[in-house]
Write a protein that holds these residues in place. Structure first.
Motif, PDB file in Angstrom:
ATOM      1  N   GLY A 514      34.191  37.771   2.969  1.00 19.48           N
ATOM      2  CA  GLY A 514      33.245  36.993   2.173  1.00 19.48           C
ATOM      3  C   GLY A 514      32.876  35.706   2.891  1.00 19.48           C
ATOM      4  O   GLY A 514      31.713  35.281   2.885  1.00 19.48           O
ATOM      5  N   ASN A 515      33.859  35.102   3.523  1.00 21.53           N
ATOM      6  CA  ASN A 515      33.591  33.872   4.277  1.00 21.53           C
ATOM      7  C   ASN A 515      32.562  34.151   5.371  1.00 21.53           C
ATOM      8  O   ASN A 515      31.564  33.440   5.505  1.00 21.53           O
ATOM      9  N   ILE A 516      32.790  35.221   6.117  1.00 22.88           N
ATOM     10  CA  ILE A 516      31.862  35.556   7.207  1.00 22.88           C
ATOM     11  C   ILE A 516      30.498  35.942   6.634  1.00 22.88           C
ATOM     12  O   ILE A 516      29.455  35.503   7.116  1.00 22.88           O
ATOM     13  N   GLN A 550      38.753  27.989  -4.093  1.00 21.29           N
ATOM     14  CA  GLN A 550      38.627  26.896  -3.119  1.00 21.29           C
ATOM     15  C   GLN A 550      37.509  27.194  -2.119  1.00 21.29           C
ATOM     16  O   GLN A 550      36.703  26.323  -1.796  1.00 21.29           O
ATOM     17  N   MET A 551      37.463  28.422  -1.641  1.00 23.48           N
ATOM     18  CA  MET A 551      36.384  28.774  -0.717  1.00 23.48           C
ATOM     19  C   MET A 551      35.050  28.764  -1.452  1.00 23.48           C
ATOM     20  O   MET A 551      34.046  28.243  -0.950  1.00 23.48           O
ATOM     21  N   GLY A 552      35.064  29.327  -2.666  1.00 24.13           N
ATOM     22  CA  GLY A 552      33.828  29.430  -3.456  1.00 24.13           C
ATOM     23  C   GLY A 552      33.236  28.077  -3.809  1.00 24.13           C
ATOM     24  O   GLY A 552      32.029  27.961  -4.031  1.00 24.13           O
ATOM     25  N   THR A 553      34.080  27.045  -3.851  1.00 19.39           N
ATOM     26  CA  THR A 553      33.583  25.691  -4.090  1.00 19.39           C
ATOM     27  C   THR A 553      32.535  25.340  -3.030  1.00 19.39           C
ATOM     28  O   THR A 553      31.609  24.573  -3.275  1.00 19.39           O
ATOM     29  N   LEU A 638      32.855  19.676   6.822  1.00 16.00           N
ATOM     30  CA  LEU A 638      33.393  20.869   7.474  1.00 16.00           C
ATOM     31  C   LEU A 638      34.540  21.415   6.634  1.00 16.00           C
ATOM     32  O   LEU A 638      35.419  20.670   6.194  1.00 16.00           O
ATOM     33  N   VAL A 639      34.486  22.710   6.407  1.00 16.43           N
ATOM     34  CA  VAL A 639      35.468  23.355   5.532  1.00 16.43           C
ATOM     35  C   VAL A 639      36.101  24.509   6.285  1.00 16.43           C
ATOM     36  O   VAL A 639      35.426  25.215   7.026  1.00 16.43           O
ATOM     37  N   CYS A 640      37.383  24.677   6.079  1.00 16.97           N
ATOM     38  CA  CYS A 640      38.028  25.856   6.651  1.00 16.97           C
ATOM     39  C   CYS A 640      38.884  26.490   5.552  1.00 16.97           C
ATOM     40  O   CYS A 640      39.960  25.998   5.236  1.00 16.97           O
TER      41      CYS A 640
END
Ligand code: GLC
Length: 818
Positions: A514-516, A550-553, A638-640
């Motif tokens: 999903g991130n990619i 957290q990623m979806g934020t 920047l988010v990881c």
């Protein structure tokens, strides 16, 4: 270790053999033997009509359109007759005059703008492009060619270019594979892909646009062909990149860089950007298949307010309908939908409903009856209706490629909108048909008067459905912004809708995918995208769900969704500590809304993507071509995401420059990886030095309370950095009449001072008066603060050494000194 450089003839001969392979893999089942396979011959003649150039080998014709200084379009007509020039992706080509010259020497024809040269080699019709420094950026490895399609008519069309040893490829929409596409062979054919897996291809959308980066220079290719299309990025032969389609014209745009960002911007110039969404749509959305009956919807909504977890959107999946008939209500489950929607709205929830293209065959169902009478449903070539089974049972399907049908469909939303529905979720529009997968090839489509079989219309069907929905809503809403989501689509869909990545799975692998996928969609022209947070099928545990929140934020579209057979999946369903962390992140999303909305404006107005993989920051660094975990939201944050269970810390690459750790304000110099702690409570977030990040107060939904003041987080830097801050009414199209405020900040520091300048454009004035400044990272103890030349004394330095003071929002220049 490919050392031997092939000369053009060798390349050509190899390719003839190889194309047999392509042909074979391409159409394994249809058993058609190519009758003729023809390559362009020797170009003998050129003619010019304004910015269009025609080259011919005596039979075939190649058209080169110079769209602007950076973009050229190539088209081939096998026997000299072009198809009518029509594209759903590119509504119109710019007709601004562009300075262009034609050169003709012994070896080649050359068409040049100030930035791009297109070379047509006289010995073999190879086409290549170079920049103004004569660097060749893209070159044919064989002349373009075609094969006759004896079953349907028309041609299979092929283009093969060289692929250089360090050339890498990006883009292509939602492909569930590594961000870097080098070594992949991919197909575009919109497909309902329930619980898709890593490397599964094709999925729901077709975005035939890729970006190549070679030796630090980027260019793009947009192969605007709606038929089933194929791309090979050095998979079959690592020295070649090819794209081909099962019909239509060989037509592609060469888009000059030199930066990936330039390519994406130019791609948006062709295909358009996303309109500004209603501000609430950037909030948190809660979905499930399905929340019903009404009492359940109310319980979920109440749960948000009781748990003090912000939420703006609540969704009704197919069970709100009567027997899954679109535009109807199941009155047993929802006896008074208007009242329910009104009550939800009073509590700050916008109701979004699902719509599918399959219309139940039922003469007592007005939508079917009208569609049938008016001949709006798709037909087979022998005039039978296209029938297939979907949720409602036996269905027929509107031909959304017919403008009259789109108009009708758009009008059907009247009643839903009158009831208060704020958004429409367009699903199953690949189109999906149970059993068969999709429509048979021979289904006919009106195709806006340019007629075609389903082979040509399949990939645009979903996009035309959501276009009908969007345009219909826009008409009914008048000046209010519609909110729409779509599952299927084609290039240009961003003019009408946001997207989600479809039926994913509750696994850690899918979190990575999903991130990619979101980064890739974003750089492929689809900025407003997100995944089903938590995973559609399967059961996440608390940790996976929280990591997904957290990623979806930092997904432009933030929605949790799950299949009907899964356990409760609200942000509080997993108990503590998960609920508190989920709340903290959703609150963070609401605090960052003004920043995120500004990034959206930068997309809408300037054509920038919202999510930017690090390769877009530093394409000249080869290693970055393989980084796919970290990305920036806009260009300042920047988010990881954390994508492994139990991970205590992880490496994060920071591009060059200074970066502040969002949680600690500690500064790290970029250009390298940094090991960053990843306790469950946080994910790595870094802010670029020099940024001005506006923050709104946390609200339970957009517009809950008037905003009294805006927090301005200013991150010191000793070099100059610009930031944008966009605001407007948040729900009307007044921004099209310049009713908006676009502020620009310039931050610049020295060892003993920091300057902040503000300038403003637009006619909108926000209601709040004050900015509450947080100046972070000053390398000195401030003793003088002046605003527009006037010293202020009312300031404080808090325990974290952050300088705090307030000032009215109208200022031009702040100076902070030792
Ligand atoms: C499809 C959609 C999913 C939806 C379901 C029922 O599988 O992708 O999101 O919940 O249909 O409508």
């Amino acid at each position: 270790m490919e050392e031997h450089i092939l000369n053009p003839k060798e390349v050509f001969n190899e390719l003839v053999e190889e194309e047999e392979g392509f042909r074979h893999l391409n159409n394994p089942a249809d058993g058609i033997k190519p009758i003729t396979k023809k390559y362009l011959g020797i170009p003998t003649h050129v003619s010019q009509a304004g910015n269009k150039f025609y080259f011919t080998d005596g039979d075939a014709k190649v058209e080169l359109v110079v769209v602007n200084e950076e973009i050229m379009r190539v088209r081939v007509a096998p026997h000299g007759v072009f198809l009518e020039d029509f594209s759903y992706a590119v509504p119109e080509l710019s007709n601004k005059p562009v300075a262009v010259s034609l050169y003709n020497d012994e070896k080649e024809f050359k068409v040049s703008t100030a930035k791009v040269n297109c070379h047509i080699r006289k010995s073999d019709f190879f086409i290549s492009f170079s920049d103004s420094n004569h660097v060749v950026t893209s070159a044919d490895a064989a002349p373009m060619h075609w094969e006759e399609n004896t079953k349907f008519g028309g041609y299979y069309v092929f283009c093969t270019k060289t692929c250089n040893p360090d050339e890498n490829f990006f883009g292509m929409g939602d492909k569930p594979t590594e961000l870097n596409l080098r070594g992949k062979r991919l197909t575009n054919w919109n497909t309902d892909a329930y619980s898709f897996g890593w490397n599964q291809d094709p999925l729901y959308r077709s975005i035939p646009f890729y970006i190549s980066v070679n030796e630090g220079i980027a260019h793009g290719i947009f192969f605007d062909n709606t038929f089933k299309a194929h791309f090979d990025f050095g998979a079959e032969d690592k020295t070649k990149t090819s794209f081909w389609a099962d019909g239509g014209e060989l037509q592609y745009y060469y888009i000059h860089g030199p930066h990936m960002m330039d390519v994406v911007k130019s791609y948006h110039l062709l295909t358009g950007t996303h309109p500004m969404p209603p501000l609430w749509a950037l909030g948190y959305h809660q979905c499930r298949w399905s929340y019903y009956p009404e009492s359940k919807v109310r319980v979920v909504a109440k749960g948000f307010r009781q748990n003090q977890i912000p939420c703006d959107g609540i969704y009704l999946d197919i069970d709100y309908m009567d027997g899954y008939r679109c535009f109807t209500w199941n009155r047993k489950y929802f006896p008074d939908p208007k009242k329910m929607i009104k009550d939800l709205a009073a509590d700050g929830f916008k109701t979004v409903v699902i719509i599918d293209p399959g219309i139940r065959v039922d003469d007592n169902y007005p939508v079917f009856k009208e569609g049938k009478e008016k001949k709006y449903f798709c037909r087979r070539s022998d005039d039978y209706f296209m029938e297939g089974h979907v949720w409602p049972g036996r269905c027929q399907f509107p031909d959304f490629t017919n403008p009259e049908v789109r108009e009708w469909w758009g009008g059907l939303f009247d009643e839903l909108i009158e009831m208060g529905v704020a958004g429409v979720w367009n699903d199953m529009n690949e189109p999906a048909v149970f059993g068969a997968g999709t429509f048979p090839d021979d289904v006919r489509h009106q195709y806006d008067g340019y007629r075609g079989s389903h082979r040509k219309a399949h990939n645009v069907y979903g996009m035309q459905m959501v276009r009908a929905t969007y345009e219909g809503m826009r008409k009914i809403f008048k000046n209010k912004r519609p909110f729409t989501i779509t599952r299927a689509g084609y290039s240009g869909l961003q003019r009408y809708a946001s997207v989600w990545t479809g039926d994913n799975v509750a696994t850690w692998e899918h979190l990575k995918l999903g991130n990619i996928q979101c980064q890739r969609l974003s750089m492929s022209g689809i900025p407003f995208c997100g995944t089903d947070i938590g995973g559609f099928s399967g059961e996440p545990d608390g940790e996976l769900f929280t990591r997904w929140i957290q990623m979806g934020t930092f997904s432009p579209f933030m929605r949790a969704h799950s299949a009907g057979d899964t356990k409760e999946r609200e942000p509080w369903s997993f108990g503590e500590p998960f609920t508190a962390i989920n709340r903290k992140f959703i609150e963070l999303r609401y605090r960052l809304l003004p920043y995120m909305y500004s990034a959206f404006w930068e997309h809408h107005r300037y054509g920038f993507p919202i999510l930017r993989p690090v390769v877009m920051q530093e394409q000249e660094v080869l290693k970055n071509h393989f980084r796919q975990d970290e990305f920036t939201y806009g260009d300042k944050i920047l988010v990881c995401p954390v994508m492994e269970p139990g991970q205590k810390s992880r490496k994060v690459y920071l591009p060059k420059g200074d970066w502040y750790n969002y949680w600690t304000n500690e500064v790290t110099v970029g250009g390298d990886e940094v090991e960053t702690p990843t306790p469950l409570e946080t994910i790595p977030i870094f802010i670029k030095a020099g940024s001005v990040i506006p923050e709104y107060p946390v609200m339970q939904y957009v517009g809950e309370k008037p905003i009294e003041e805006v927090k301005m987080n200013v991150y010191y830097s000793d070099y100059e950095v610009n930031s944008f801050f966009f605001e407007d009414h948040g729900e009307s199209f007044a921004y099209e009449q310049d009713i908006y405020s676009e502020k620009k900040f310039i931050v610049n520091g020295t060892e003993s001072s920091l300057e902040i300048q503000q300038s403003m454009e637009g006619l909108y004035t926000p209601r709040y008066d004050a900015y509450c400044f947080n100046i972070i990272g000053l390398p000195f103890i401030p003793a003088h603060i002046s605003v527009d030349g006037k010293e202020i004394t009312d300031y404080a330095i808090n325990s974290e050494k952050v300088l705090e003071f307030k000032h009215t929002k109208t200022f031009k220049h702040i100076e902070i000194k030792k």
